[in-house]
Write an enzyme that holds these catalytic residues in place. Structure first.
Site, short mmCIF file in Angstrom:
data_model
loop_
_atom_site.label_atom_id
_atom_site.label_comp_id
_atom_site.label_asym_id
_atom_site.label_seq_id
_atom_site.Cartn_x
_atom_site.Cartn_y
_atom_site.Cartn_z
N GLU A 101 0.87 -1.20 -0.16
CA GLU A 101 0.07 0.01 0.00
C GLU A 101 0.89 1.24 0.09
O GLU A 101 0.90 2.15 1.04
CB GLU A 101 -0.82 0.07 1.15
CG GLU A 101 -1.92 -1.02 0.95
CD GLU A 101 -2.59 -1.44 2.59
OE1 GLU A 101 -2.42 -0.79 3.32
OE2 GLU A 101 -3.65 -2.24 2.25
N GLU B 205 -6.76 -8.00 0.90
CA GLU B 205 -7.21 -8.01 2.20
C GLU B 205 -8.64 -7.34 2.31
O GLU B 205 -8.91 -6.67 1.65
CB GLU B 205 -6.42 -6.93 2.74
CG GLU B 205 -5.07 -7.11 2.84
CD GLU B 205 -4.07 -5.90 3.82
OE1 GLU B 205 -4.70 -5.32 4.60
OE2 GLU B 205 -2.96 -5.90 3.35
#
Ligand code: GAL
Length: 684
Positions: free
Chosen positions: A156, A312
């Site tokens: 990320e 996720e």
């Protein structure tokens, strides 16, 4: 088949199912138990390594992979594949302490301290050396390991250090500008620095947009955003290069953030082998269930329709909202089915086992603090089993005839503050348009403003809300699209500037004036509680209500060739056109100059689609979602019930098969509250 569409699941041979594993928190007996539980849950892919840099590299120059060897070995022995993360998102404390230049600097000039995670400056050559070194060692050691299914590089990017303002970044920004513009004069010209006397005479007079007394130059801010997106890519590309070389054929990704604007994920997606996302919609009652499909459409669109992976999601609650609702029974499954329906080929969770300590100890996990005898674990096991049946859809695609233009750069630039209005929230507006279609089961893909190909072939309807920047080439593509019979709608705050954030002279919509047959003389923005209204004056859009309020923005439109569909009902521009239609070539070009209420917008978009011959995936009662995946030979209809009550849904045909249960469904299905089914569509 497009080059983007590769079978990244081939090593695992199944829809990815698993999650993040942080075994460094546990002892060996727990690892053994985890392996058994993973098999019980049907897990086939485990992410490890993301936050482990210090574990494998405890001191400068010292490496110890024994822990990773053990865990990867155990996973392999148990038939579980590895999504191996490089740990470069979290430099070890020894590194940050000894080499503080790897720490980023805030806009106020102060350096961030270490002690959390993802706190690094993307321009630090020292960090890049360490990054390359650790990646090289990892790729040499595990690049050909039989358990390795995918590379997950870093994590990320830019989530917490949205921008760094240090001197190294400043220097890199100047290099980036030299490369882009060639000369300092060209930079000054592109940014319009003459205004407010900001012309720079030497390259080193250009600084990062650190805090200053008043507003900053918007074109410079836009370039700094572009630069940051590219700059984070530099280190990523180095990692990619190493892994490609030492680990040929293993697909590479990094996980994107859901609903995040700081990187141009379209451009990033051209590097990854498959798009992966961390997807955490809020399960609080009342939150729209369409938020996730909008994100899924982005993820799919980033790679021109290729399947993507939910790398996720939460098994139950997260811990990082102000209040954190749980996923009530059935919701985790339903949202997982929703992701599959919208093109996901993987469903993974953060995290496998709940942490006992640390910042995320109250974030849910597959295995909770109280063990595996839980509702959540049972739901995970049940989904794992069901996925074996659902695997037939792997690799299939979602195909729509409606596209919406999404542009990260317009997001950045249109929200410049103070702008014409702080009520303009780019992503919220785009989502509103997407949802107006989604609520009617009108499937929609996203195409991206920074895609140089900007391919509109295959679409019949193009919706372009807040298309603030008209990038080079877009106007020509849109003109050709309408000429050949396409239906195009754009809105307020669109076609206002070129790629340098320079306003088009001669009035908005600049280069699309001929296509839209109108221009804008003035616009005003409305106070949050203020409203104007519009009243239809044409019967062209049958099915759209006669009148309705409008908010946020009002374009005062002058007509060239367009006809007026609706006029304002208030203010000094009462009676002026607010909504227009221009018949251009074989097609139609609509301009909507103001923000309508959701139900009104639904009628507009629904009617536009109907008139263009685009039908909903399925006519359903309210709160029922329908989406189709197809592989050319077979197609599957996903139906989801977002209502708290049971609902009967009529099917257009006989002979559907529920692929999870094998049951036949004819003409009607009864959908349980928060239920979801995937039906094979009869071939006829
Ligand atoms: C993700 C992150 C994970 C974890 C998760 C919590 O953004 O990659 O490490 O923090 O959020 O929801």
């Amino acid at each position: 088949m497009k080059k983007d569409i590769i079978d990244f699941t081939s090593r695992v041979g199944q829809i990815f199912y698993g999650g993040d594993y942080n075994p460094d928190q546990w002892d060996e007996a727990t690892w053994q138990e985890d392996m058994e539980l993973m098999k019980q849950a049907g897990v086939n892919l485990i992410t490890i390594g993301t936050w482990n840099w210090v574990r494998i590299n405890p001191r400068e120059g010292e490496y110890d992979f024994s822990f990773w060897d053990t865990i990867i070995g155990m996973l392999h022995d148990n038939g579980i594949y590895v999504d191996l993360s490089t740990p470069t998102a979290s430099p070890p404390p020894w590194m940050s302490k000894k080499y503080p230049e790897i720490l980023p600097v805030m806009s106020n000039g102060q350096r961030w301290a270490y002690g959390s995670r993802q706190t690094f400056c993307p321009s630090s050559p020292r960090l890049l050396d360490f990054t390359k070194d650790v990646t090289q060692r990892i790729a040499e050691r595990y690049g050909k390991h039989p358990a390795l299914a995918a590379w997950h590089l870093n994590n990320e990017y830019s989530q917490f250090v949205v921008q760094c303002y240090c001197e190294l970044c400043e220097q890199r920004f100047r290099e980036w500008l030299k490369e882009k513009y060639g000369s300092l004069e060209a930079v000054n010209q592109a940014w319009g620095t003459e205004f407010w006397g900001n012309t720079c005479g030497e390259w080193d007079e250009i600084i990062s947009p650190r805090d200053t007394a008043h507003q900053q130059n918007p074109a410079k801010l836009l370039d700094y955003k572009r630069f940051t997106s590219d700059n984070y890519m530099v280190n990523y590309l180095e990692e990619v290069k190493i892994c490609r070389e030492l680990s040929p054929g293993v697909p590479i990704t990094t996980n994107f953030l859901y609903e995040y604007d700081n990187l141009d994920y379209y451009r990033w997606s051209q590097i990854v082998d498959f798009v992966a996302v961390s997807s955490f919609p809020d399960p609080a009652p009342g939150e729209s269930r369409g938020i996730a499909p909008f994100s899924h459409a982005k993820m799919r669109g980033h790679k021109h329709g290729a399947p993507f992976v939910i790398l996720e999601q939460a098994a139950n609650n997260v811990n990082w909202r102000e209040t954190n609702s749980n996923k009530a029974p059935g919701i985790m499954r339903q949202w997982s089915m929703q992701s599959l329906g919208h093109g996901a080929d993987g469903l993974c969770f953060f995290q496998w086992r709940a942490s006992r300590s640390g910042a995320e100890k109250f974030h849910s996990a597959i295995v909770s603090h109280c063990g595996a005898d839980t509702r959540v674990f049972r739901e995970i096991c049940a989904l794992g089993e069901e996925l074996e049946k659902l695997d037939v859809i792997r690799g299939s695609l979602v195909k729509n005839r409606v596209a919406m233009v999404f542009d990260y750069e317009s997001w950045w630039a249109a929200e410049y503050k103070p702008g014409p209005t702080e009520l303009l929230e780019y992503n919220e507006q785009l989502k509103k348009y997407y949802l107006a279609l989604w609520e009617q089961n009108l499937g929609c893909d996203l195409v991206f403003g920074t895609d140089p190909e900007f391919d509109l072939s295959g679409y019949d309807v193009l919706i372009a809300p807040i298309m603030y920047i008209l990038h080079p080439g877009m106007a020509e593509k849109i003109r050709a699209f309408v000429e050949r019979g396409g239906t195009f709608l754009t809105t307020w705050s669109s076609c206002m500037v070129d790629e340098d954030d320079r306003v088009f002279l001669g009035g908005t919509p600049g280069p699309l004036r001929d296509v839209l047959g109108m221009w804008i003389e003035e616009f005003e923005t409305l106070f949050p509680e203020a409203e104007n209204g519009i009243k239809m004056e044409s019967s062209d859009l049958a099915g759209v209500r006669d009148e309705g309020p409008c908010k946020i923005w009002a374009d005062i439109i002058r007509l060239d060739n367009a006809e007026c569909l609706a006029r304002y009902t208030g203010r000094y521009y009462q009676g002026e056109p607010a909504f227009t239609l221009n018949k251009f070539g074989q097609g139609k070009a609509y301009y909507l100059g103001t923000d309508l209420e959701m139900d009104h917008l639904k009628e507009v978009l629904g009617t536009l689609c109907r008139e263009a011959g685009v039908k909903p995936v399925l006519e359903t009662p309210a709160g029922i979602e329908a989406v189709i995946r197809t592989n050319g030979e077979k197609s599957w209809l996903f139906v989801l019930n977002h209502n708290e009550e049971e609902v009967n849904v009529a099917l257009p045909d006989k002979g559907y098969t529920n692929i999870s249960t094998g049951e036949a469904c004819d003409k009607e299905i009864t959908m349980a509250p928060f239920g979801a089914v995937a039906l094979e569509i009869p071939n006829n």
